[in-house]
Design a protein around this motif. Structure first.
Motif, PDB file in Angstrom:
ATOM      1  N   CYS A 108       9.169  -0.581   1.003  1.00 32.13           N
ATOM      2  CA  CYS A 108      10.332   0.090   0.496  1.00 32.13           C
ATOM      3  C   CYS A 108      10.092   1.628   0.441  1.00 32.13           C
ATOM      4  O   CYS A 108      11.046   2.454   0.901  1.00 32.13           O
ATOM      5  CB  CYS A 108      11.129  -0.290  -0.774  1.00 32.13           C
ATOM      6  SG  CYS A 108      12.590   0.471  -1.491  1.00 32.13           S
ATOM      7  N   ASP A 109       9.157   1.906  -0.321  1.00 32.54           N
ATOM      8  CA  ASP A 109       8.776   3.331  -0.645  1.00 32.54           C
ATOM      9  C   ASP A 109       8.427   4.042   0.714  1.00 32.54           C
ATOM     10  O   ASP A 109       8.739   5.184   0.871  1.00 32.54           O
ATOM     11  CB  ASP A 109       7.576   3.431  -1.477  1.00 32.54           C
ATOM     12  CG  ASP A 109       7.685   3.061  -2.819  1.00 32.54           C
ATOM     13  OD1 ASP A 109       8.983   3.135  -3.210  1.00 32.54           O
ATOM     14  OD2 ASP A 109       6.795   2.796  -3.882  1.00 32.54           O
ATOM     15  N   ALA A 110       7.706   3.389   1.545  1.00 35.06           N
ATOM     16  CA  ALA A 110       7.538   4.077   3.060  1.00 35.06           C
ATOM     17  C   ALA A 110       8.944   4.121   3.766  1.00 35.06           C
ATOM     18  O   ALA A 110       9.079   5.332   4.371  1.00 35.06           O
ATOM     19  CB  ALA A 110       6.861   3.263   3.692  1.00 35.06           C
ATOM     20  N   ALA A 111       9.879   3.372   3.560  1.00 35.67           N
ATOM     21  CA  ALA A 111      10.934   3.313   4.373  1.00 35.67           C
ATOM     22  C   ALA A 111      11.943   4.355   3.812  1.00 35.67           C
ATOM     23  O   ALA A 111      12.517   5.195   4.452  1.00 35.67           O
ATOM     24  CB  ALA A 111      11.813   2.125   4.159  1.00 35.67           C
ATOM     25  N   LYS A 112      11.688   4.971   2.344  1.00 32.32           N
ATOM     26  CA  LYS A 112      12.307   6.262   1.904  1.00 32.32           C
ATOM     27  C   LYS A 112      11.960   7.284   2.465  1.00 32.32           C
ATOM     28  O   LYS A 112      12.623   8.168   2.611  1.00 32.32           O
ATOM     29  CB  LYS A 112      12.214   5.917   0.234  1.00 32.32           C
ATOM     30  CG  LYS A 112      12.990   4.889  -0.345  1.00 32.32           C
ATOM     31  CD  LYS A 112      12.617   4.968  -2.021  1.00 32.32           C
ATOM     32  CE  LYS A 112      13.393   3.757  -2.689  1.00 32.32           C
ATOM     33  NZ  LYS A 112      12.911   4.064  -4.043  1.00 32.32           N
ATOM     34  N   SER A 113      10.673   7.439   2.807  1.00 30.88           N
ATOM     35  CA  SER A 113      10.140   8.653   3.443  1.00 30.88           C
ATOM     36  C   SER A 113      10.797   8.559   4.859  1.00 30.88           C
ATOM     37  O   SER A 113      10.516   9.629   5.363  1.00 30.88           O
ATOM     38  CB  SER A 113       8.581   8.481   3.330  1.00 30.88           C
ATOM     39  OG  SER A 113       8.117   8.736   1.740  1.00 30.88           O
ATOM     40  N   CYS A 114      10.858   7.678   5.738  1.00 27.54           N
ATOM     41  CA  CYS A 114      10.948   7.674   6.815  1.00 27.54           C
ATOM     42  C   CYS A 114      12.182   6.765   7.306  1.00 27.54           C
ATOM     43  O   CYS A 114      11.671   5.517   7.338  1.00 27.54           O
ATOM     44  CB  CYS A 114       9.841   7.612   7.669  1.00 27.54           C
ATOM     45  SG  CYS A 114      10.073   7.673   9.524  1.00 27.54           S
ATOM     46  N   HIS A 126       0.941  -1.237  -0.010  1.00 27.18           N
ATOM     47  CA  HIS A 126       0.116  -0.134   0.022  1.00 27.18           C
ATOM     48  C   HIS A 126       0.870   1.238  -0.002  1.00 27.18           C
ATOM     49  O   HIS A 126       0.688   2.291   0.900  1.00 27.18           O
ATOM     50  CB  HIS A 126      -0.929  -0.014   1.239  1.00 27.18           C
ATOM     51  CG  HIS A 126      -1.668  -1.383   1.315  1.00 27.18           C
ATOM     52  ND1 HIS A 126      -2.434  -1.834   0.592  1.00 27.18           N
ATOM     53  CD2 HIS A 126      -1.475  -2.312   2.443  1.00 27.18           C
ATOM     54  CE1 HIS A 126      -3.046  -2.888   1.016  1.00 27.18           C
ATOM     55  NE2 HIS A 126      -2.351  -3.365   2.188  1.00 27.18           N
ATOM     56  N   ALA A 127       1.770   1.297  -0.742  1.00 24.17           N
ATOM     57  CA  ALA A 127       2.925   2.336  -0.943  1.00 24.17           C
ATOM     58  C   ALA A 127       2.236   3.857  -0.969  1.00 24.17           C
ATOM     59  O   ALA A 127       2.621   4.845  -0.316  1.00 24.17           O
ATOM     60  CB  ALA A 127       3.853   2.244  -2.041  1.00 24.17           C
ATOM     61  N   GLY A 128       1.226   3.899  -1.831  1.00 23.19           N
ATOM     62  CA  GLY A 128       0.808   5.184  -1.923  1.00 23.19           C
ATOM     63  C   GLY A 128       0.248   5.652  -0.896  1.00 23.19           C
ATOM     64  O   GLY A 128       0.530   6.973  -0.437  1.00 23.19           O
ATOM     65  N   ILE A 129      -0.818   5.270  -0.229  1.00 20.79           N
ATOM     66  CA  ILE A 129      -1.361   5.910   0.909  1.00 20.79           C
ATOM     67  C   ILE A 129      -0.502   5.900   2.041  1.00 20.79           C
ATOM     68  O   ILE A 129      -0.524   6.670   2.914  1.00 20.79           O
ATOM     69  CB  ILE A 129      -2.662   5.102   1.275  1.00 20.79           C
ATOM     70  CG1 ILE A 129      -3.568   5.807   2.461  1.00 20.79           C
ATOM     71  CG2 ILE A 129      -2.418   3.623   1.632  1.00 20.79           C
ATOM     72  CD1 ILE A 129      -4.972   4.990   2.335  1.00 20.79           C
ATOM     73  N   THR A 130       0.355   4.924   2.092  1.00 27.23           N
ATOM     74  CA  THR A 130       1.313   5.009   3.351  1.00 27.23           C
ATOM     75  C   THR A 130       2.226   6.171   3.347  1.00 27.23           C
ATOM     76  O   THR A 130       2.307   6.832   4.373  1.00 27.23           O
ATOM     77  CB  THR A 130       2.047   3.749   3.616  1.00 27.23           C
ATOM     78  OG1 THR A 130       1.344   2.527   3.501  1.00 27.23           O
ATOM     79  CG2 THR A 130       3.386   3.848   4.470  1.00 27.23           C
ATOM     80  N   ILE A 131       2.754   6.451   2.150  1.00 29.94           N
ATOM     81  CA  ILE A 131       3.446   7.622   1.949  1.00 29.94           C
ATOM     82  C   ILE A 131       2.939   8.842   2.326  1.00 29.94           C
ATOM     83  O   ILE A 131       3.388   9.792   3.100  1.00 29.94           O
ATOM     84  CB  ILE A 131       4.194   7.687   0.715  1.00 29.94           C
ATOM     85  CG1 ILE A 131       5.149   6.510   0.456  1.00 29.94           C
ATOM     86  CG2 ILE A 131       4.917   9.157   0.545  1.00 29.94           C
ATOM     87  CD1 ILE A 131       5.612   6.336  -1.043  1.00 29.94           C
ATOM     88  N   LYS A 132       1.607   9.227   1.924  1.00 28.32           N
ATOM     89  CA  LYS A 132       0.853  10.226   2.279  1.00 28.32           C
ATOM     90  C   LYS A 132       0.553  10.326   3.900  1.00 28.32           C
ATOM     91  O   LYS A 132       0.535  11.518   4.306  1.00 28.32           O
ATOM     92  CB  LYS A 132      -0.453  10.139   1.343  1.00 28.32           C
ATOM     93  CG  LYS A 132      -0.499  10.428  -0.143  1.00 28.32           C
ATOM     94  CD  LYS A 132      -1.950  10.264  -0.849  1.00 28.32           C
ATOM     95  CE  LYS A 132      -1.773  10.506  -2.177  1.00 28.32           C
ATOM     96  NZ  LYS A 132      -2.987  10.525  -2.930  1.00 28.32           N
ATOM     97  N   LEU A 133       0.079   9.188   4.319  1.00 25.63           N
ATOM     98  CA  LEU A 133       0.072   9.249   5.814  1.00 25.63           C
ATOM     99  C   LEU A 133       1.366   9.842   6.497  1.00 25.63           C
ATOM    100  O   LEU A 133       1.344  10.647   7.587  1.00 25.63           O
ATOM    101  CB  LEU A 133      -0.396   7.781   6.384  1.00 25.63           C
ATOM    102  CG  LEU A 133      -1.991   7.666   5.861  1.00 25.63           C
ATOM    103  CD1 LEU A 133      -2.154   6.088   6.242  1.00 25.63           C
ATOM    104  CD2 LEU A 133      -2.995   8.414   6.618  1.00 25.63           C
TER     105      LEU A 133
END
Length: 210
Positions: free
Chosen positions: A162-168, A80-87
């Motif tokens: 991975c995408d979420a981890a890139k953000s945090c 769920h990369a998209g919504i996770t990154i937004k959150l």
């Protein structure tokens, strides 16, 4: 993973797990002829999932090396990369970095409880690691362990967050904290490879203390 046949999916999985491969290496792993492997790679290349480049390895003609493209990597689960990154961005924006880390670590505490419930605390280190790798594979990390001269290597060939981890970076810190808690105080854990720094996988060196 996608609408390709199982044979093509297997080819993608080998490139994901093993990294770059020559035509001969891939044919051997698939137990097919080099012509059969070439046909699959051409098909996958046409889909934009794999790419090749020529590399010189000492004397002789350069070899053609195959690897996944960004689109190829995207065929594997990405929770769920998209919504996770937004959150994540919204929490940073409204509550701050410390609040975000606190939330991530609280989620890590839930994972610690889950892993400890599944892993026998009295088991050997190797047994614990095998069980941990099994749990992580179920979660999409494509994990396995290998025996080293002075310990073990826990390898994760895919990062579904991975995408979420890139953000945090807190996600990666929390994972390391979880592993240390689950495996106990009698082991040292060091991350030796990190997907976020450009490595093809995450790997953790696990060494018994004493």
């Amino acid at each position: 993973m996608n609408n390709l046949s199982q044979d093509y999916n297997t080819t993608l999985e080998i490139l994901k797990k093993e990294g770059t491969q020559t035509l001969k290496q891939l044919a051997s792993a698939l137990a097919i002829t080099t012509e059969g492997a070439r046909f699959q790679l051409q098909k996958l290349s046409g889909e934009g999932l794999v790419k090749s480049e020529s590399k010189s390895q000492g004397r002789g003609r350069p070899q053609q090396i195959w690897s996944l493209t960004e689109k190829g990597h995207a065929q594997f689960p990405n929770a769920h990369a998209g919504i996770t990154i937004k959150l994540i961005e919204k929490i940073k924006e409204t509550l701050g970095e410390k609040a975000l880390d606190a939330i991530i670590f609280a989620t890590g505490d839930d994972n610690i409880l889950k892993y400890n419930a599944a892993i026998n605390r009295d088991a050997s280190l190797e047994e614990k690691l095998n069980e941990l790798a099994s749990i992580r594979t179920e979660e999409g990390y494509m994990a396995h362990i290998s025996k080293e001269e002075d310990g073990y290597l826990l390898v994760e060939n895919h990062c579904p967050i991975c995408d979420a981890a890139k953000s945090c970076q807190g996600f990666c810190k929390s994972e390391l904290r979880t592993f240390k808690n689950v495996l106990g105080d009698q082991v040292a854990i060091e991350r030796t490879s990190h997907i976020l720094t450009g490595a093809k996988r995450c790997a953790y060196k696990i060494t018994p203390i004493g």
